[in-house]
Design a protein around this motif. Structure first.
Motif, PDB file in Angstrom:
ATOM      1  N   LEU A 183      30.706  -8.528   3.152  1.00 52.86           N
ATOM      2  CA  LEU A 183      31.251  -9.503   4.103  1.00 52.86           C
ATOM      3  C   LEU A 183      32.376  -8.903   4.929  1.00 52.86           C
ATOM      4  O   LEU A 183      32.517  -9.184   6.118  1.00 52.86           O
ATOM      5  CB  LEU A 183      31.768 -10.726   3.334  1.00 52.86           C
ATOM      6  N   THR A 184      33.203  -8.091   4.292  1.00 56.22           N
ATOM      7  CA  THR A 184      34.445  -7.665   4.949  1.00 56.22           C
ATOM      8  C   THR A 184      34.447  -6.228   5.452  1.00 56.22           C
ATOM      9  O   THR A 184      35.182  -5.902   6.384  1.00 56.22           O
ATOM     10  CB  THR A 184      35.622  -7.821   3.981  1.00 56.22           C
ATOM     11  N   ARG A 185      33.653  -5.364   4.808  1.00 60.05           N
ATOM     12  CA  ARG A 185      33.810  -3.946   5.155  1.00 60.05           C
ATOM     13  C   ARG A 185      32.501  -3.181   5.337  1.00 60.05           C
ATOM     14  O   ARG A 185      32.448  -2.307   6.191  1.00 60.05           O
ATOM     15  CB  ARG A 185      34.648  -3.232   4.084  1.00 60.05           C
ATOM     16  N   MET A 186      31.521  -3.477   4.521  1.00 62.17           N
ATOM     17  CA  MET A 186      30.304  -2.639   4.515  1.00 62.17           C
ATOM     18  C   MET A 186      29.148  -3.433   5.098  1.00 62.17           C
ATOM     19  O   MET A 186      28.410  -4.098   4.363  1.00 62.17           O
ATOM     20  CB  MET A 186      29.998  -2.194   3.090  1.00 62.17           C
ATOM     21  N   LYS A 187      28.988  -3.329   6.395  1.00 63.79           N
ATOM     22  CA  LYS A 187      27.993  -4.172   7.051  1.00 63.79           C
ATOM     23  C   LYS A 187      26.569  -3.768   6.695  1.00 63.79           C
ATOM     24  O   LYS A 187      25.626  -4.515   6.984  1.00 63.79           O
ATOM     25  CB  LYS A 187      28.179  -4.147   8.560  1.00 63.79           C
ATOM     26  N   TRP A 188      26.396  -2.604   6.076  1.00 64.45           N
ATOM     27  CA  TRP A 188      25.042  -2.157   5.751  1.00 64.45           C
ATOM     28  C   TRP A 188      24.498  -2.852   4.502  1.00 64.45           C
ATOM     29  O   TRP A 188      23.315  -2.714   4.182  1.00 64.45           O
ATOM     30  CB  TRP A 188      25.013  -0.643   5.558  1.00 64.45           C
ATOM     31  N   ILE A 189      25.344  -3.575   3.774  1.00 71.05           N
ATOM     32  CA  ILE A 189      24.851  -4.297   2.596  1.00 71.05           C
ATOM     33  C   ILE A 189      24.066  -5.517   3.075  1.00 71.05           C
ATOM     34  O   ILE A 189      24.579  -6.355   3.812  1.00 71.05           O
ATOM     35  CB  ILE A 189      26.018  -4.731   1.688  1.00 71.05           C
ATOM     36  N   SER A 190      22.831  -5.599   2.637  1.00 74.14           N
ATOM     37  CA  SER A 190      21.937  -6.639   3.143  1.00 74.14           C
ATOM     38  C   SER A 190      21.957  -7.871   2.226  1.00 74.14           C
ATOM     39  O   SER A 190      22.365  -7.784   1.065  1.00 74.14           O
ATOM     40  CB  SER A 190      20.513  -6.103   3.209  1.00 74.14           C
ATOM     41  N   PRO A 191      21.507  -9.006   2.727  1.00 77.03           N
ATOM     42  CA  PRO A 191      21.431 -10.208   1.895  1.00 77.03           C
ATOM     43  C   PRO A 191      20.534  -9.993   0.679  1.00 77.03           C
ATOM     44  O   PRO A 191      20.875 -10.429  -0.425  1.00 77.03           O
ATOM     45  CB  PRO A 191      20.815 -11.256   2.838  1.00 77.03           C
ATOM     46  N   ALA A 192      19.404  -9.323   0.890  1.00 72.95           N
ATOM     47  CA  ALA A 192      18.521  -9.076  -0.247  1.00 72.95           C
ATOM     48  C   ALA A 192      19.219  -8.217  -1.293  1.00 72.95           C
ATOM     49  O   ALA A 192      19.115  -8.464  -2.503  1.00 72.95           O
ATOM     50  CB  ALA A 192      17.237  -8.405   0.224  1.00 72.95           C
ATOM     51  N   GLY A 193      19.924  -7.199  -0.819  1.00 72.70           N
ATOM     52  CA  GLY A 193      20.638  -6.334  -1.747  1.00 72.70           C
ATOM     53  C   GLY A 193      21.679  -7.094  -2.552  1.00 72.70           C
ATOM     54  O   GLY A 193      21.793  -6.937  -3.766  1.00 72.70           O
ATOM     55  N   VAL A 194      22.436  -7.948  -1.871  1.00 74.81           N
ATOM     56  CA  VAL A 194      23.469  -8.723  -2.558  1.00 74.81           C
ATOM     57  C   VAL A 194      22.844  -9.663  -3.579  1.00 74.81           C
ATOM     58  O   VAL A 194      23.298  -9.758  -4.722  1.00 74.81           O
ATOM     59  CB  VAL A 194      24.299  -9.517  -1.534  1.00 74.81           C
ATOM     60  N   ASN A 195      21.806 -10.358  -3.178  1.00 75.10           N
ATOM     61  CA  ASN A 195      21.183 -11.329  -4.087  1.00 75.10           C
ATOM     62  C   ASN A 195      20.567 -10.645  -5.298  1.00 75.10           C
ATOM     63  O   ASN A 195      20.766 -11.085  -6.443  1.00 75.10           O
ATOM     64  CB  ASN A 195      20.114 -12.134  -3.351  1.00 75.10           C
ATOM     65  N   VAL A 196      19.827  -9.585  -5.056  1.00 78.42           N
ATOM     66  CA  VAL A 196      19.204  -8.883  -6.185  1.00 78.42           C
ATOM     67  C   VAL A 196      20.277  -8.299  -7.099  1.00 78.42           C
ATOM     68  O   VAL A 196      20.228  -8.428  -8.327  1.00 78.42           O
ATOM     69  CB  VAL A 196      18.262  -7.769  -5.674  1.00 78.42           C
ATOM     70  N   GLY A 197      21.253  -7.645  -6.485  1.00 80.62           N
ATOM     71  CA  GLY A 197      22.329  -7.064  -7.281  1.00 80.62           C
ATOM     72  C   GLY A 197      23.080  -8.098  -8.089  1.00 80.62           C
ATOM     73  O   GLY A 197      23.375  -7.895  -9.273  1.00 80.62           O
ATOM     74  N   LEU A 198      23.386  -9.216  -7.454  1.00 83.21           N
ATOM     75  CA  LEU A 198      24.139 -10.264  -8.153  1.00 83.21           C
ATOM     76  C   LEU A 198      23.325 -10.841  -9.308  1.00 83.21           C
ATOM     77  O   LEU A 198      23.838 -10.999 -10.422  1.00 83.21           O
ATOM     78  CB  LEU A 198      24.512 -11.364  -7.168  1.00 83.21           C
ATOM     79  N   CYS A 199      22.062 -11.134  -9.063  1.00 83.91           N
ATOM     80  CA  CYS A 199      21.224 -11.685 -10.139  1.00 83.91           C
ATOM     81  C   CYS A 199      21.113 -10.708 -11.300  1.00 83.91           C
ATOM     82  O   CYS A 199      21.309 -11.088 -12.473  1.00 83.91           O
ATOM     83  CB  CYS A 199      19.823 -12.018  -9.611  1.00 83.91           C
ATOM     84  N   LEU A 200      20.807  -9.461 -10.996  1.00 83.10           N
ATOM     85  CA  LEU A 200      20.662  -8.482 -12.073  1.00 83.10           C
ATOM     86  C   LEU A 200      21.991  -8.239 -12.777  1.00 83.10           C
ATOM     87  O   LEU A 200      22.042  -8.050 -13.997  1.00 83.10           O
ATOM     88  CB  LEU A 200      20.107  -7.169 -11.519  1.00 83.10           C
ATOM     89  N   GLY A 201      23.063  -8.229 -12.009  1.00 83.43           N
ATOM     90  CA  GLY A 201      24.377  -8.045 -12.603  1.00 83.43           C
ATOM     91  C   GLY A 201      24.731  -9.172 -13.559  1.00 83.43           C
ATOM     92  O   GLY A 201      25.226  -8.934 -14.671  1.00 83.43           O
TER      93      GLY A 201
END
Lengths: 139, 671
Positions: free
Chosen positions: B452-470
Motif C-alpha cells: 500500500l505504501t511503498r512497494m507498488k509491485w505487490i499485487s492483490p493476488a500476492g497479498v491475498n495468497v500470502g496472507l491466507c497462507l501466512g
C-alpha cells in the motif's frame, strides 16, 4: 455547545487532570505511608509528588496561555484546608502522635504554601497578591 | 525504608494487611472508574457524525496520540506477562524483549503514508483502506478477522489475568471472574459514552500509570533484594551454577531442529536465537495491527508519529524493558531462591510491599489494571467500528445513517466484551490458544501495508495468497493447530514452534515467499494502473529527499545487522564471546551477565537506528512535496557547484600569483 476535541482549554484540562491523577496518586500513597509508619522520607517524598503536580499544572497554564480556573482554585483550597485540618486535628487529639508525623505534616504543608505564595507573587507581584486577597474578600 | 522483615507474618496481621490493601485497591479503582466515566462523558458529547465517533473526528492531538500509541505498543499483555516470562525463563526471554525497541518499525515504515492515504481517500477503517487499494473484499474481511483475534481472545486473556491479580491481592475476597467482568463492564461504559475519543483521552492517564508501574515493579524487586551487590552476587552465583540455572542467563543455542513443544523439548530451554527472532517479529505485528493503524488514522496530523516511535517506543519502552522488567524478573528469581517469594511474581511482590506501603502496592496494581483496560478499550472499540462499517454497513445496510451505525458499533462492542469475558470464564484453554495467534496474525499484514505504501509491485493476488497462507502457517505452528487436527481425527507431526522457530516466523516466511512469487506473475492486472497512480500521488506529496537517497542503503544494512546481532544468531555468538573475553571469564561483564550487557548495547544501537529512520530519513516526519524536494535538491546542487567553482578559482589564483611573480619573492628564485 460542546467544545471541539482540539479546543486548547479542553486539552489543558485533560492534561491537568492526568498530571494531578498520576502525581497526586503517588503523592497520596507515599504521604499515607509516611504518616502510618512515621517515615519522614516517605512522607516528604509524597509531598514532593504533590508539589510536582502543582508545578506541572502551572507549566501547563503557561504552555496553553491560560490560568487557574475558579473551579480549580476552589477545589485546591478545599483539598488543602481539609487535609491540613485533618493533620492539625490528628496532632491535637490523637494521643502519642509521632514527632516524625508532625515533622512530615509541617514540612509538607509549608512546602505547599511556599510554592503557592511564590507562584502568586511571581505572577501578580506582592501588591497584586495582596489585592487578590482583598478582591476575594469583597466577593 | 526497606521492610524490616520480609518473612511471612502471623495470620491476624496478614488479614489486616490484606484488608488494608483491599481498601486501597477499591479506593483507587473507584477513582479510576470515576475519572474514566467523567472523561468518557465529556469527550463523547459531540454532535458530530458517526465518523467522529469512530475515528475521534480524525482530530486526536499529537500528545494524546503519543501516549495512546505507546500504551498500545506495550499492551497489558506485555506489562503483565513479560516480567513473568523473564522470571520463568531468565535472560534468554529478555533478549526477545529487545524487539520492543523495534516495535515502532512498522509505524516508521508504513504509518505516515497510511495516514496520508486514508485522509486522501476518506477511508474510515484499515480494512476499507486496504480493500479499496487492492480491490479485494477478501482482504477487507481478513483484516477484520485479525482485528477480532485481538478484540476477543487477546483482550480476554488480559482481562482474565487482571482478574487473577485482583483475586490474589484481595486474598480471594474478590473472585477472579467477578473482577474481570467488573473491569470489562467499566471499560464498556466509558467507551460507550466517549467512543475512540473517550478511550484515547482516558488512555493518557492509563498510559503513564502503566509505564510508572512497569518501572516501579523493577524498583520494588531491586529494593526488596537489597540493592546492586546482592543482585550482582546472586547472578554471579547463578552463572556458575548447574546447567538448569545456567540456562537462565544464556541462550540455548542458535536453533534446535526439534519437532516442537508438546512433541520434543529443546535441550537447555526453548529460547534459542531462532525463537527469539520469531517472537521479536511477532512483537513487530503490534503496530501493524488494525487497531493500532486505526488509532493512527485518528491522529490530527503526523507530528506525533516520530516522537512516539523514537522517544515513547524505542527509548522509554525499550529502556523499561531492558532494565526494569529484567531486574524485576531476575530479582524475583533470586528472591524465590532465598525463600522470600513462592512462585507468583507480581502478586507476591505487591503483597510483600503491602505490609509497609499498602497504598503504593494498590496503586501499582491499578497500573496493571489500567494497562489492560486501555488495551481492551481501544482494541474492542476499533474492532466494533470496523465490524459496523466493513461488515454491517458494507453488506447489509449500505444506507445506514449515523445513528444506525453507532447502534451497530455499540451492539458489536457489547457482544465482543461478552465474548472476551465469557471465553475467559468458561473456555480459558481455548482463549489462551486463540489469544496466542493475535500477534502472529497481525505480523502477516506487513506485506499488505508494504504494498500500500511503498512497494507498488505487490499485487492483490500476492497479498491475498500470502496472507491466507501466512495465517494458516501461524495456526499450524501453534497449539491451536494441533487441537484442530485432533478434532478432525489426525495428529500433526510437529508441535508448537517446530525447530524452535516461533509461529510468527513461520507465518511471515511463508507469507513473504508466496506473496513475492504470486506478485511476480500477477502484478500487471487490471488494477495496476490505479495503484501506480496512487503511488505517484503519494510520491508527489511525500517525496524522497536527497539525504534519504544517500543514506538509505546504509540504514538498511545496519538494520539487518541489528536484527542479526540483537535478535538473531549473532546474539548467542556475541554474548558468549563477550562473556569469554571478560576479565573474570565467568560470563559476567561489569557485574552483570554478558547477555544482559549485550542487550543494553543493542538497545542503544536500536534506538539510534529508529531515530535515524524516523527523523533523518524522514520516514515519520512531516511530508514534503516533490516540488519542495526538487527545489531543495536544486539549491543543494547549486551550492555544491558554487563551492567547487570558488575553490577552483582560488587555486588558480594562488597558482597564477606564484607563476607570474617569482621575482617579488627572493626566496623563490631558486626553483
Amino acid at each position: 455547545m460542546p467544545r471541539a476535541i482540539d479546543d486548547p482549554q479542553l486539552q489543558r484540562h485533560l492534561l491537568a487532570t492526568t498530571a494531578w491523577s498520576l502525581l497526586g496518586s503517588f503523592g497520596l500513597a507515599f504521604v499515607s505511608a509516611g504518616f502510618a509508619r512515621a517515615d519522614i522520607g516517605a512522607g516528604l517524598l509524597g509531598f514532593g509528588f504533590i508539589v510536582a503536580a502543582y508545578v506541572a499544572h502551572i507549566i501547563l497554564n503557561r504552555v496553553f496561555r491560560s490560568h487557574f480556573t475558579a473551579g480549580e482554585i476552589a477545589l485546591g483550597f478545599v483539598a488543602f484546608v481539609v487535609s491540613a485540618s485533618s493533620f492539625v486535628l490528628s496532632w491535637i487529639f490523637v494521643p502519642g502522635f509521632p514527632a516524625a508525623s508532625v515533622a512530615i505534616g509541617l514540612a509538607g504543608f509549608a512546602a505547599l504554601v511556599s510554592v503557592f505564595v511564590f507562584y502568586t507573587v511571581a505572577v501578580h507581584g506582592v501588591r497584586g497578591s495582596i489585592a487578590l486577597i482583598d478582591a476575594a474578600r469583597r466577593r | 525504608m526497606r521492610p524490616a522483615a520480609v518473612e511471612r507474618t502471623g495470620h491476624a496481621s496478614q488479614e489486616i494487611q490484606l484488608s488494608n490493601l483491599t481498601a486501597w485497591l477499591a479506593a483507587f479503582a473507584l477513582a479510576l472508574t470515576a475519572y474514566a466515566s467523567y472523561w468518557g462523558f465529556i469527550l463523547g458529547r459531540r454532535d458530530g457524525s458517526a465518523q467522529d465517533y469512530f475515528l475521534g473526528g480524525r482530530a486526536t492531538p499529537a500528545w494524546q496520540y503519543v501516549l495512546a500509541a505507546t500504551a498500545l505498543s506495550v499492551t497489558g499483555w506485555v506489562a503483565l506477562g513479560h516480567p513473568g516470562m523473564v522470571f520463568e525463563f531468565g535472560l534468554p526471554f529478555a533478549q526477545s524483549a529487545l524487539a520492543l525497541v523495534f516495535v515502532p518499525l512498522a509505524g516508521v515504515l508504513f504509518l505516515k503514508r497510511t495516514w496520508m492515504l486514508a485522509r486522501r481517500n476518506g477511508a474510515r477503517t484499515p480494512g476499507e483502506l486496504l480493500g479499496t487499494y487492492y480491490q479485494s473484499e477478501l482482504l477487507r474481511l481478513l483484516t477484520l478477522l485479525v482485528a477480532l483475534t485481538f478484540a476477543v481472545p487477546f483482550v480476554g486473556m488480559q482481562l482474565s489475568a487482571a482478574g487473577q491479580l485482583v483475586e490474589r491481592l484481595t486474598g480471594g475476597h474478590v473472585d477472579r471472574y467477578g473482577a474481570a467482568w467488573i473491569l470489562g463492564f467499566v471499560t464498556f461504559v466509558y467507551v460507550y459514552l466517549g467512543g475512540l475519543r473517550g478511550a484515547i483521552g482516558v488512555g493518557a492517564l492509563q498510559s503513564v500509570l502503566m509505564l510508572a508501574t512497569m518501572a516501579g515493579m523493577g524498583v520494588l524487586a531491586y529494593w526488596l533484594l537489597g540493592g546492586v551487590d546482592p543482585l550482582a552476587n546472586s547472578l554471579a552465583a547463578l552463572a556458575k551454577a548447574t546447567s538448569s540455572n545456567a540456562s537462565l542467563l544464556e541462550l540455548s543455542g542458535v536453533v534446535q531442529f526439534t519437532a516442537g513443544l508438546g512433541k520434543e523439548l529443546p535441550v537447555g530451554g526453548v529460547w534459542t536465537s531462532a525463537t527469539i527472532l520469531g517472537y521479536g517479529l511477532a512483537l513487530l505485528g503490534l503496530q501493524a495491527a488494525p487497531s493500532f493503524v486505526m488509532l493512527g488514522m485518528s491522529a490530527r496530523d503526523v507530528r506525533g508519529f516520530a516522537p512516539q516511535q523514537v522517544w515513547g517506543g524505542a527509548v522509554l519502552v525499550g529502556f523499561i524493558g531492558v532494565v526494569f522488567v529484567v531486574v524485576e524478573g531476575l530479582a524475583g528469581r533470586v528472591l524465590v531462591g532465598n525463600g522470600v517469594l513462592a512462585d507468583r511474581l507480581h502478586s507476591e511482590l505487591l503483597l510483600l510491599l503491602s505490609g509497609t506501603h499498602p497504598a503504593l502496592a494498590a496503586l501499582l496494581a491499578i497500573g496493571f489494571i489500567a494497562a489492560v483496560q486501555f488495551t481492551a478499550a481501544v482494541c474492542i472499540w476499533t474492532t466494533s467500528a470496523m465490524f459496523a462499517q466493513d461488515f454491517c454497513q458494507r453488506y447489509f445496510a449500505p444506507l445506514a445513517d449515523d445513528r444506525s451505525q453507532r447502534i451497530y458499533a455499540r451492539t458489536t462492542m457489547a457482544v465482543l466484551f461478552a465474548l472476551a469475558l465469557g471465553m475467559g470464564t468458561f473456555t480459558p484453554v481455548a482463549q489462551a490458544q486463540l489469544g496466542t495467534l493475535a500477534l502472529g496474525f497481525a505480523l502477516q499484514l506487513w506485506p499488505a501495508w508494504a504494498g500500500l505504501t511503498r512497494m507498488k509491485w505487490i499485487s492483490p493476488a500476492g497479498v491475498n495468497v500470502g496472507l491466507c497462507l501466512g495465517l494458516v502457517a501461524v495456526m499450524l505452528t501453534e497449539n491451536v493447530g494441533g487441537t484442530i487436527a485432533r478434532f478432525f481425527g489426525f495428529d500433526l507431526p510437529w508441535g508448537r514452534w517446530p525447530w524452535t522457530i516461533h509461529s510468527a516466523g513461520w507465518g511471515i516466511f511463508v507469507n513473504v515467499l508466496s506473496c513475492f512469487l504470486v506478485s511476480i506473475v500477477s502484478n500487471r492486472d487490471e488494477g495496476q494502473q490505479q495503484r501506480d497512480r496512487e503511488h505517484e500521488a503519494l510520491g508527489a506529496t511525500d517525496a524522497m529527499t536527497p539525504r534519504r537517497d544517500v543514506m538509505r542503503p546504509t540504514v538498511w544494512a545496519l538494520m539487518l545487522l541489528w536484527f542479526f546481532f540483537a535478535l538473531g544468531p549473532g546474539a548467542a555468538l556475541g554474548s558468549a564471546f563477550l562473556g569469554a573475553i571478560s576479565a573474570s571469564q565467568s560470563g559476567m561483564v561489569g557485574g552483570v551477565p554478558a547477555l544482559w550487557a549485550w542487550q543494553a548495547v543493542w538497545w542503544a544501537f536500536g534506538v539510534f537506528l529508529i531515530w535515524w529512520l524516523a527523523y533523518k530519513l524522514e520516514f515519520a516526519t512531516l511530508p514534503r512535496t516533490r516540488a519542495e524536494v526538487d527545489s531543495e535538491r536544486a539549491r543543494t546542487e547549486a551550492a555544491y557547484f558554487e563551492e567547487l567553482e570558488r575553490r577552483r578559482t582560488s587555486v588558480h589564483s594562488a597558482a597564477g600569483a606564484a607563476v607570474t611573480s617569482p621575482a617579488r619573492n627572493p626566496q623563490r628564485r631558486g626553483f
